[in-house]
Design a protein around this motif. Structure first.
Motif, short mmCIF file in Angstrom:
data_model
loop_
_atom_site.label_atom_id
_atom_site.label_comp_id
_atom_site.label_asym_id
_atom_site.label_seq_id
_atom_site.Cartn_x
_atom_site.Cartn_y
_atom_site.Cartn_z
N MET A 171 0.85 -1.21 0.00
CA MET A 171 0.00 0.00 0.00
C MET A 171 0.88 1.25 0.00
N LEU A 172 0.61 2.15 -0.93
CA LEU A 172 1.37 3.39 -1.04
C LEU A 172 1.15 4.23 0.22
N ASN A 173 2.26 4.63 0.85
CA ASN A 173 2.16 5.44 2.07
C ASN A 173 3.37 6.34 2.19
N ALA A 174 3.48 7.03 3.32
CA ALA A 174 4.53 8.04 3.49
C ALA A 174 5.94 7.45 3.46
N SER A 175 6.07 6.15 3.69
CA SER A 175 7.40 5.54 3.63
C SER A 175 7.92 5.45 2.19
N HIS A 176 7.07 5.77 1.20
CA HIS A 176 7.46 5.72 -0.20
C HIS A 176 7.97 7.08 -0.71
N ILE A 177 8.08 8.06 0.17
CA ILE A 177 8.59 9.37 -0.24
C ILE A 177 10.09 9.27 -0.48
N CYS A 178 10.53 9.88 -1.57
CA CYS A 178 11.94 9.86 -1.95
C CYS A 178 12.40 11.29 -2.21
N ALA A 179 13.42 11.73 -1.48
CA ALA A 179 13.97 13.08 -1.66
C ALA A 179 15.06 13.05 -2.73
N THR A 180 15.44 14.23 -3.21
CA THR A 180 16.45 14.33 -4.27
C THR A 180 17.33 15.56 -4.03
N ASN A 181 18.36 15.67 -4.84
CA ASN A 181 19.25 16.83 -4.79
C ASN A 181 19.04 17.78 -5.97
N PHE A 182 17.91 17.69 -6.67
CA PHE A 182 17.70 18.48 -7.87
C PHE A 182 17.70 19.99 -7.61
N THR A 183 17.29 20.41 -6.42
CA THR A 183 17.27 21.85 -6.13
C THR A 183 18.51 22.33 -5.39
N TYR A 184 19.47 21.45 -5.19
CA TYR A 184 20.61 21.78 -4.31
C TYR A 184 21.91 22.01 -5.06
N SER A 185 21.87 22.29 -6.36
CA SER A 185 23.12 22.38 -7.11
C SER A 185 23.96 23.59 -6.72
N HIS A 186 23.40 24.55 -5.98
CA HIS A 186 24.20 25.68 -5.49
C HIS A 186 24.64 25.46 -4.04
N TYR A 187 24.48 24.24 -3.56
CA TYR A 187 24.93 23.85 -2.22
C TYR A 187 25.78 22.58 -2.36
N ARG A 188 26.62 22.33 -1.37
CA ARG A 188 27.36 21.06 -1.35
C ARG A 188 26.37 19.91 -1.14
N LEU A 189 26.71 18.76 -1.69
CA LEU A 189 25.81 17.61 -1.61
C LEU A 189 25.55 17.21 -0.16
N ASN A 190 26.55 17.28 0.69
CA ASN A 190 26.34 16.90 2.09
C ASN A 190 25.32 17.80 2.78
N HIS A 191 25.22 19.04 2.35
CA HIS A 191 24.19 19.93 2.90
C HIS A 191 22.81 19.37 2.58
N CYS A 192 22.64 18.91 1.35
CA CYS A 192 21.38 18.29 0.95
C CYS A 192 21.11 17.03 1.77
N LEU A 193 22.11 16.17 1.90
CA LEU A 193 21.92 14.92 2.64
C LEU A 193 21.54 15.20 4.09
N ASP A 194 22.15 16.22 4.69
CA ASP A 194 21.79 16.58 6.06
C ASP A 194 20.33 17.02 6.16
N ASP A 195 19.89 17.83 5.19
CA ASP A 195 18.49 18.29 5.19
C ASP A 195 17.53 17.12 5.04
N VAL A 196 17.84 16.21 4.12
CA VAL A 196 16.96 15.06 3.88
C VAL A 196 16.84 14.21 5.13
N ALA A 197 17.98 13.95 5.77
CA ALA A 197 17.96 13.15 7.00
C ALA A 197 17.16 13.84 8.09
N ALA A 198 17.32 15.16 8.21
CA ALA A 198 16.60 15.90 9.25
C ALA A 198 15.09 15.90 8.99
N LEU A 199 14.69 15.79 7.74
CA LEU A 199 13.27 15.74 7.39
C LEU A 199 12.67 14.35 7.58
N GLY A 200 13.49 13.38 7.95
CA GLY A 200 12.99 12.05 8.27
C GLY A 200 12.64 11.19 7.07
#
Length: 275
Positions: free
Chosen positions: A1-30
């Protein structure tokens, strides 16, 4: 069943930031799933080294992020598997061969692909034949590496080879490989005049991945920033038995300076809609 555990984040909007900044944000968002856009400066296909890939794999693991899909840039880069020029086409095929190696190093089960394009003044048959041949070559290699290619439509202004579900299904069916499946891009679907049900009917379990974004209908907007009937799309995906991920391919310069808020907004939209 499709649910919130199927959400997938990306780095498409983060090209003006370091990748680790994006990964930190994604992890913080759960969010636990991540789709990696392979683009400079985050990961440039032609220059990335194995040591860089292993470092990235450790960075993902340290944040308990699972890599769902690797998506090398192929629309604004000189990459076209259907190119008429033999050198450009060979470069493009080798680009995806290298991308498959990167998938293997990073542990990505999926490699995201587009069909390429032919010249507008020509009939598309020859370019389509070149695309099919390239996809067959790459699918054979992907199968040996345990990776699945997922192919999406492009908008008519981007490609004259697959801009609707019927053209996409024709390509996937002609290649006829267990290592070539389909991806649903919500904006591409809307611009092409198709529905979620059309995709589910065309591909069934071979519909493996979804770029879930908003639009007007074009654009790759944060959820709620466009006017597409997103909740209706989610209902159709659920009722149709789709069990893949909903990847937030939010893109465009309007988000580059402040990428966290559109990501947070989109994740909140999905969590509420899928509750």
């Amino acid at each position: 069943m499709l649910n919130a555990s199927h959400i997938c984040a990306t780095n498409f909007t983060y090209s003006h930031y370091r990748l680790n900044h994006c990964l930190d944000d994604v992890a913080a968002l759960g969010v636990q799933w991540f789709e990696l856009w392979g683009v400079a400066p985050h990961l440039h296909i032609d220059t990335v080294q194995e040591a860089d890939l292993q470092t990235l794999r450790r960075e993902l693991a340290a944040r308990e992020l699972k890599l769902a899909c690797f998506t090398p840039e192929q629309c604004v880069y000189p990459v076209n598997i259907a190119a008429e020029n033999p050198q450009q086409r060979e470069y493009s095929i080798n680009y995806f061969r290298r991308s498959l190696e990167i998938c293997e190093s990073l542990g990505s089960p999926l490699l995201f692909m587009t069909p390429g394009w032919g010249y507008e003044e020509d009939e598309p048959a020859a370019a389509r034949s070149r695309a099919v041949d390239a996809l067959a070559q790459l699918a054979h290699l992907a199968e040996s590496r345990g990776v699945t290619l997922v192919l999406e439509v492009l908008q008519p202004r981007e490609s004259n080879l697959a801009s609707n579900v019927h053209e996409l299904a024709s390509l996937v069916n002609e290649v006829s490989s267990p290592a070539l499946d389909a991806a649903l891009d919500i904006v591409g679907m809307a611009v092409g005049g198709d529905s979620v049900t059309d995709y589910l009917n065309a591909f069934g379990p071979k519909l493996r991945h979804c770029h879930f974004i908003d639009g007007t209908p074009a654009g790759h907007l944060a959820l709620g920033d466009g006017n597409l009937p997103l909740k209706s799309y989610l209902s159709a995906l659920r009722e149709g038995g789709y069990n893949g991920l909903l990847s937030l391919e939010i893109a465009g310069g309007r988000y580059w300076q402040e990428p966290l808020e559109p990501m947070r907004q989109s994740i909140a939209f999905l969590r509420d809609a899928l509750a």
